[in-house]
Design a protein around this motif. Structure first.
Motif, PDB file in Angstrom:
ATOM      1  N   UNK A 710      -0.345 -49.681  25.067  1.00 24.86           N
ATOM      2  CA  UNK A 710       0.337 -51.050  25.608  1.00 24.86           C
ATOM      3  C   UNK A 710       1.331 -50.487  26.635  1.00 24.86           C
ATOM      4  N   UNK A 711       1.937 -49.540  26.622  1.00 22.69           N
ATOM      5  CA  UNK A 711       3.134 -48.672  27.491  1.00 22.69           C
ATOM      6  C   UNK A 711       2.444 -48.714  28.698  1.00 22.69           C
ATOM      7  N   UNK A 724      11.436 -52.344  23.451  1.00 28.47           N
ATOM      8  CA  UNK A 724      12.330 -53.276  22.566  1.00 28.47           C
ATOM      9  C   UNK A 724      11.294 -53.932  21.557  1.00 28.47           C
ATOM     10  N   UNK A 725      10.012 -54.437  22.047  1.00 29.17           N
ATOM     11  CA  UNK A 725       8.952 -54.942  21.015  1.00 29.17           C
ATOM     12  C   UNK A 725       8.634 -53.713  20.079  1.00 29.17           C
ATOM     13  N   UNK A 739       2.334 -54.446   7.276  1.00 33.90           N
ATOM     14  CA  UNK A 739       2.258 -53.589   8.401  1.00 33.90           C
ATOM     15  C   UNK A 739       1.184 -54.267   9.414  1.00 33.90           C
ATOM     16  N   UNK A 740       0.208 -54.802   8.890  1.00 37.92           N
ATOM     17  CA  UNK A 740      -0.909 -55.495   9.655  1.00 37.92           C
ATOM     18  C   UNK A 740      -0.369 -56.685  10.427  1.00 37.92           C
ATOM     19  N   UNK A 741       0.638 -57.379   9.871  1.00 35.66           N
ATOM     20  CA  UNK A 741       1.251 -58.365  10.619  1.00 35.66           C
ATOM     21  C   UNK A 741       2.044 -57.690  11.653  1.00 35.66           C
ATOM     22  N   UNK A 745       1.692 -58.453  15.588  1.00 32.29           N
ATOM     23  CA  UNK A 745       2.728 -59.007  16.474  1.00 32.29           C
ATOM     24  C   UNK A 745       2.951 -58.163  17.745  1.00 32.29           C
ATOM     25  N   UNK A 746       2.825 -56.815  17.573  1.00 30.54           N
ATOM     26  CA  UNK A 746       3.058 -56.021  18.700  1.00 30.54           C
ATOM     27  C   UNK A 746       1.854 -56.061  19.666  1.00 30.54           C
TER      28      UNK A 746
END
Length: 765
Positions: A710-711, A724-725, A739-741, A745-746
């Motif tokens: 993602x970075x 920050x996310x 943790x799955x949530x 979200x990320x």
């Protein structure tokens, strides 16, 4: 095992939070400490390992009452620490003899606090769950020091205390779940959580707290009948004693075995390894001018196996290294491990599960052994093919060099010839890189990355710790025009006598906002400790690339503790499901591999010159070479762990024979052995934390490679919005949400295994 979710000792022989389970380079560290970890959630890993894999603690609630008052003047562990800088432990005043009486007083105070909750006439969130989260402040405070000493300063006198106290502390833990009336109140809170959230009386974190505390009680036998509860407590106490014996046997082998060499015997070894072997000789009392010592510490034995041109000495060192825990007939760890397996099977039966593997995975992201095996076997088959190709490369090199090896490439040869092939095929010699990777320069790189990602600043402070090698830092951050203290950070980087091998993160105080009225606000601030075992150099301490990755890895765990932002200590810091806990640590390693980070911080320890671009390019080109070996070495352990804990019968069981037969069954690659053989597999048998849970490193690899992607997708690996996310979802949330949530979200989707497979060279990019 599953512990008190607030402030109770976690029986970790695996120093949690653990170091990486596998790497291909010479100095790969593992979590093998033997301390308790004061983590609030039983399922949180690490001691850390484990322990898992290591001590952590909730903020110290002010201890009151006669239990501590009568001994405050003579026992510094029970006295107020308000006069110490940052309310740190009074290290200079602590003696081994202080621990037993302090622990007994703290246990008594802890039970009194829990009994008060059970007797409370008020049945609301504050009087039950909030009070439970805060309970045990003295126990946590004393235990944090005790646990850290067991891993970092475990003298023979401390080992005697550990042996005496292990079953006592286990019994205490069992008592905390059996206080009359307490579970009924916890269950009441659990049953009303959805209604309270719907009405707006509770927020989601309060609901999560009710869920986690309730689950811990259930998994500790709160719903069993009285006879079964007694049996469960007996099992826990016996396990505590056996696990303590297992780790002490292993440590005794590591402390006593040595190979005394001359300078000529060090043929082929780089100068920094020769210097470290000379220092080890001096440390062990070998003062002769031509005496060098190789010990069973990973920071010495792995480099020796990689560079020594003496095949006979490599064979000798490897044989001892892979036989830790069974080097003496007086220390039979295989018999201890077999008894542990039998007790765990009975433990699972009492809880309604067919096997211990089913019991352990029920409260993880994986949820069951089948999900674990699916991932492991997917990687295993690919890794075997990769390792077989690597073996062919080694054999071709040996043939072309005109050498003849009796028996072919043996396990004690693999690292040596892999390094030769790496140099021949990729023109990369790790000894060329080491001069640019001093401990100081890599530490500066970590602090810089930490600042760019999360705005953290580190300032060394003149504070006495428990050993002169330990450096203490303030960690600060500017927010809203305010320079705020975020954490205290203790760096304990060098190997020494009476310190566990491996690398780990621990805590002396965990982050919380739930402190008692009138308590010093400093008690909300975490005190995080990172522990490594680098061989101390006479001048600059030079690290291998793998050492540098280890430093970054542990700092990932450190950030998990320092950046924690939970209301309740039970849910804070590393108190997460065990197959999530290695995500923050393994994620941090990626930044050390970034060329821009190396270019800025990898500087020659003598000249200050930056590392050449072409050396970075050669490092990158060679990065996936020997990954097949590393992945097989680790995955075999994870598969073995799940298999040995999935058995339904241990009658007439031979652990050594099972190892041999199982590795043959899964097709272990010739020339490779398990990274941790049963007699020294501390993740499995020095605690229950990583038992049927060693897979978590690979599970987390799927997550960390996906998160780092993602970075990369932003075009800037320090992208502030993504950072920050990441802070909110990965490093600060603790166990406030499943943790799955947090991952969804990320990333906005489920995890994708392809990033991990590509980065390990198991599928094409």
């Amino acid at each position: 095992g599953i512990q008190h979710p607030n402030m109770i000792f976690r029986y970790l022989a695996v120093q949690v939070i653990a170091a990486r389970a596998f790497r291909s380079s010479p100095v790969s560290t593992t979590a093998k400490g033997h301390a308790f970890r004061l983590n609030r959630l039983a399922t949180s890993a690490t001691a850390t390992a484990t322990a898992l894999h290591s001590a952590s603690t909730l903020a110290d609630s002010t201890a009151t009452g006669a239990n501590s008052a009568c001994v405050d003047e003579i026992n510094p562990l029970l006295a107020s620490w308000d006069g110490e800088p940052y309310n740190l432990p009074p290290f200079s005043k602590i003696k081994t003899t202080h621990f037993e009486p302090a622990l007994h007083a703290a246990m008594e105070a802890h039970l009194s606090e829990l009994e008060a909750i059970a007797a409370s006439e008020t049945n609301d969130f504050d009087s039950i769950l909030k009070a439970y989260d805060r309970a045990g402040g003295l126990y946590s405070k004393v235990g944090s020091v005790y646990g850290n000493y067991l891993s970092s300063l475990n003298t023979p006198e401390m080992q005697d205390v550990q042996t005496a106290m292990a079953p006592v502390l286990s019994r205490h833990r069992s008592k905390t779940y059996a206080i009359p009336g307490l579970f009924s109140k916890i269950e009441m809170m659990y049953n009303m959580r959805e209604e309270k959230v719907s009405s707006g009386e509770w927020d989601t974190e309060q609901s999560r707290l009710a869920e986690r505390i309730y689950l811990n009680f259930v998994r500790q036998g709160a719903k069993l009948d009285s006879k079964s509860k007694d049996e469960y407590a007996d099992i826990q106490a016996e396990l505590a004693g056996l696990q303590t014996s297992f780790i002490q046997n292993m440590l005794k082998d590591e402390e006593t075995w040595e190979m005394v060499l001359s300078e000529n015997d060090m043929e082929g070894c780089p100068t920094d390894l020769v210097s470290a072997a000379r220092q080890a000789a001096l440390d062990r009392g070998h003062a002769g001018e031509d005496e060098y010592v190789i010990t069973l510490g990973r920071s010495l034995v792995e480099p020796f196996l990689t560079y020594s041109s003496r095949r006979d000495l490599r064979e000798k060192a490897f044989a001892a290294w892979t036989s830790r825990g069974e080097l003496s007939e007086e220390r039979d760890n295989l018999a201890i491990a077999t008894q542990i397996l039998k007790l765990r099977k009975r433990q699972a039966e009492l809880m309604g599960y067919g096997t211990f593997a089913e019991f352990q995975t029920a409260d993880t992201m994986a949820q069951n052994p089948d999900a674990v095996k699916k991932l492991l076997l997917n990687v295993w088959e690919r890794a075997k093919e990769s390792a077989k190709r690597e073996r062919s490369c080694l054999e071709e090199f040996v043939a072309e060099s005109g050498e003849t090896l009796d028996g072919g490439v043996m396990p004690f040869d693999w690292r040596y010839y892999a390094e030769k092939v790496r140099k021949a095929n990729y023109d990369f010699d790790e000894s060329e890189l080491k001069p640019y990777l001093s401990l100081d320069s890599v530490t500066n790189a970590i602090f810089d990355v930490s600042g760019k990602l999360f705005g953290l600043k580190y300032r060394k402070v003149d504070v006495q710790a428990y050993h002169p090698d330990v450096t203490v830092y303030e960690v600060r951050k500017e927010e809203g025009g305010e320079d705020r203290l975020v954490s205290l950070f203790l760096a304990d980087n060098y190997a020494r006598q009476f310190k566990s091998s491996g690398a780990w993160m621990s805590e002396y105080r965990s982050q919380t906002k739930n402190i008692a009225p009138g308590t010093d606000e400093i008690e909300k601030i975490p005190i995080v400790s990172n522990n490594n075992n680098f061989a101390k150099g006479s001048g600059s301490t030079l690290l291998s690339f793998d050492d540098g990755s280890t430093l970054f890895h542990e700092m990932g765990h450190g950030h998990h503790g320092m950046l924690s932002d939970a209301t309740f200590g039970t849910l804070a810091s590393t108190s997460v499901l065990k197959d999530f806990v290695e995500l923050p640590s393994q994620l941090m390693e990626h930044w050390f591999e970034e060329p821009r980070v190396l270019k800025e911080h990898a500087r020659h320890h003598e000249t200050g010159e930056p590392v050449p671009d072409e050396l970075i390019e050669r490092l990158k080109a060679a990065s996936v070479f020997n990954e097949g070996f590393a992945t097989v070495e680790y995955t075999a352990c994870a598969l073995y762990d799940m298999a040995v804990h999935s058995l339904s019968d241990y009658d007439n069981f031979d652990l050594a024979e099972f190892e041999k037969e199982y590795l043959q069954e899964i097709g272990m690659v010739q020339g490779i052995v398990m990274r941790h053989r049963p007699a020294h597999f501390a993740h499995l048998f020095a605690s229950s934390s990583y038992a049927a849970g060693y897979y978590v490193y690979q599970w987390a690899q799927v997550l960390d490679n996906d998160v780092y992607a993602a970075f990369e997708e932003t075009g800037d690996v320090f992208d502030p919005n993504t950072a920050e996310k990441c802070r909110k979802c990965i490093y600060s949330a603790g166990n406030t949400e499943p943790p799955q949530d947090l991952f969804r979200r990320f990333r906005g989707r489920e995890p994708d295994v392809s990033f991990m497979l590509k980065n390990r060279g198991l599928i094409p990019k």
